[in-house]
Design a protein around this motif. Sequence first.
Motif, short mmCIF file in Angstrom:
data_model
loop_
_atom_site.label_atom_id
_atom_site.label_comp_id
_atom_site.label_asym_id
_atom_site.label_seq_id
_atom_site.Cartn_x
_atom_site.Cartn_y
_atom_site.Cartn_z
N PRO A 332 -13.05 -128.89 13.76
CA PRO A 332 -12.90 -128.36 12.40
C PRO A 332 -13.42 -129.31 11.32
O PRO A 332 -14.04 -128.88 10.34
N TYR A 333 -13.19 -130.60 11.51
CA TYR A 333 -13.59 -131.57 10.50
C TYR A 333 -15.10 -131.83 10.56
O TYR A 333 -15.74 -132.04 9.52
N LEU A 334 -15.65 -131.76 11.76
CA LEU A 334 -17.10 -131.87 11.88
C LEU A 334 -17.77 -130.65 11.27
O LEU A 334 -18.81 -130.75 10.60
N ILE A 335 -17.16 -129.48 11.46
CA ILE A 335 -17.68 -128.25 10.87
C ILE A 335 -17.67 -128.35 9.35
O ILE A 335 -18.64 -127.98 8.66
N ILE A 336 -16.56 -128.86 8.78
CA ILE A 336 -16.45 -129.02 7.33
C ILE A 336 -17.55 -129.94 6.81
O ILE A 336 -18.22 -129.64 5.81
N VAL A 398 -13.38 -119.78 9.50
CA VAL A 398 -13.83 -118.73 10.43
C VAL A 398 -14.47 -119.37 11.67
O VAL A 398 -14.18 -118.98 12.80
N LEU A 399 -15.34 -120.35 11.43
CA LEU A 399 -15.98 -121.03 12.56
C LEU A 399 -14.95 -121.81 13.38
O LEU A 399 -15.05 -121.88 14.61
N THR A 400 -13.95 -122.39 12.72
CA THR A 400 -12.89 -123.10 13.43
C THR A 400 -12.12 -122.16 14.33
O THR A 400 -11.81 -122.49 15.49
N ALA A 401 -11.79 -120.96 13.83
CA ALA A 401 -11.07 -119.98 14.64
C ALA A 401 -11.87 -119.60 15.88
O ALA A 401 -11.30 -119.42 16.97
N ILE A 402 -13.18 -119.51 15.72
CA ILE A 402 -14.03 -119.17 16.88
C ILE A 402 -14.05 -120.30 17.89
O ILE A 402 -13.86 -120.10 19.09
N VAL A 403 -14.23 -121.53 17.39
CA VAL A 403 -14.31 -122.69 18.29
C VAL A 403 -12.98 -122.92 19.00
O VAL A 403 -12.94 -123.24 20.20
N LEU A 404 -11.87 -122.73 18.28
CA LEU A 404 -10.54 -122.96 18.87
C LEU A 404 -10.00 -121.73 19.59
O LEU A 404 -8.87 -121.74 20.08
#
Length: 572
Positions: A332-336, A398-404
């Motif tokens: 999530p933090y890398l995505i941010i 949204v991307l975090t929810a997909i990754v997790l």
Amino acid sequence: MADLVLAEQFQIVTDPVADSVALSAIFAVLSLLTLFLLLGVFRVRAWLAGVISLVVALIVAITVYAMPVGQALLSASEGAAFGFFPILWIVINAIWVYNLTVVSGHFDVLRRSMERVSPDMRIQAIIVAFCFGALLEALAGFGTPVAVTVVMLMALGFPPIRAASVALIANTAPVAFGALATPITTLGTVTAGAASDPRLNADTLGAMVGRQTPILAVVVPLVLVAVVDGRRGVRQTWPAALVAGFVFGAAQFVASNYISVPLTDIIASLAAAAAVVLLLRVWQPVETPDLALTDAGPSTEPATGTVPASGGGATTAVRRDAPVEVARAYAPYLIIIVIFAIANLGPIKDALAHEPWTVVFTWPGLDVLGANGKPLSSTNFTFGWLPAAGTLMIIAGVLTAIVLRIRPGAALKAYGRTYAELRQPIVTVMAVLALAYVLNQSGQTNTLGAFLATAGSVFVFLSSILGWIGVAVTGSDTSSNALFGALQVQTAAKAGLDPVLLAAANSSGGVLGKMISPQNLAIAAGAVGMAGREGDIFRKVVLWSGILLLFMCVLVTLQGTPVLGWMIPSTP
């Protein structure tokens, strides 16, 4: 209709009471005194303190400054709207991203990963609150570092009030260069037209701030370990605190003066984190005390349950997670970071700054002229619905929810729960920003600034305090620079002081008002589930805010003399 519009138009007057700035300042300061007394002395809930102080500001604006009732209420409404967007919009969505990691169980994985770097909570405060918080400040700003790091600290075992205090104090040195140096850019814009000095641009002002806040950065990690564990913390972990502070400060100076002002905090935070991690490979504190048991305050004697360290590491074992789960925990933090980095690339940032992605409009019905007779720029509301940091946080969520691998229903439920948890902070922030806008657009803030400016050459000492007041009220170094930047430069010209020094002091001093701003207190309290106890947190940090502010005042004063005058850039 035209007559009605003209009747409603309001022009700021700085000295409405007997044509005296000093007498007017007595009334102008009433709402601020009300706010801080209600929070710090009477322990009133922050949302109620904010609303009461707003009412006081409205009464003063209408009865003392002769601001039309309609204009005063419209000013408050614009401030409340700004409080929600973009400020609360960032915080709410940042905490939602965190809640997603809790729902998936990956926040525990992240916590265990950080414990493996060091099980010592004093070191964790440096890594999480100071280094990682600075990175978040660099990318987003506007309360995001406090909202995210405070819950990370709690997950690591920090008691709520101590976690909030540490997160707020850590969010100082990086603030001037936050959100890719937005405060510096704003400062350069508002001061460029206030004087003919060619040095008044973002690059030179950034270089000057980069010769002030790095010195503060050396001190802040030491303050953090003192807050976490008192004198013992400083005695046992000063090597890590000094390494973090010195490397961060050195990198901040080099980046702001020789590389890139917008990238200053990104470079400094990553360099400081790397330096601390490398240090821990060859050094560890002599013991690792258990500091998660109480929030009564830092101890000065070895606590029961301390874990002695020998051979360069703690003896306790920390559960190891699979590498793929650790990667997901950090995702999530890398995505941010990636999303904000892309959004701030030159061509993309320029494109998003215009319609249809960003819409700028005059707040309906609001018609306020400055003391110079020109319309106030603050009556224009910028609605950057796509480039806003909060919107970017939603994309990251949204991307975090997909990754997790979180189901859409669970993600939406977490989003709704985030609003419910922050209901009191939402009211507080909107009330405080409404207060700030009424103070600014009625002329009360101008009065306070003009009163301080009457100090003449002594103003070099007070200039940092003016920035501190601006951030304490608005919660934003950007807003404080927009509010007082031009005044600092104009006062410098009248008093024979260096305009670059005073303009930079506004930003550098302002960062120390961040930790006592009701807006940020509400964010911290809401994030740790202690809405209503903002006054308790305020009392924990206000002394540190005052001490560090005095430090900055002395530094700026010395920079205004031959002793440290060589630190001021001489060429644009």
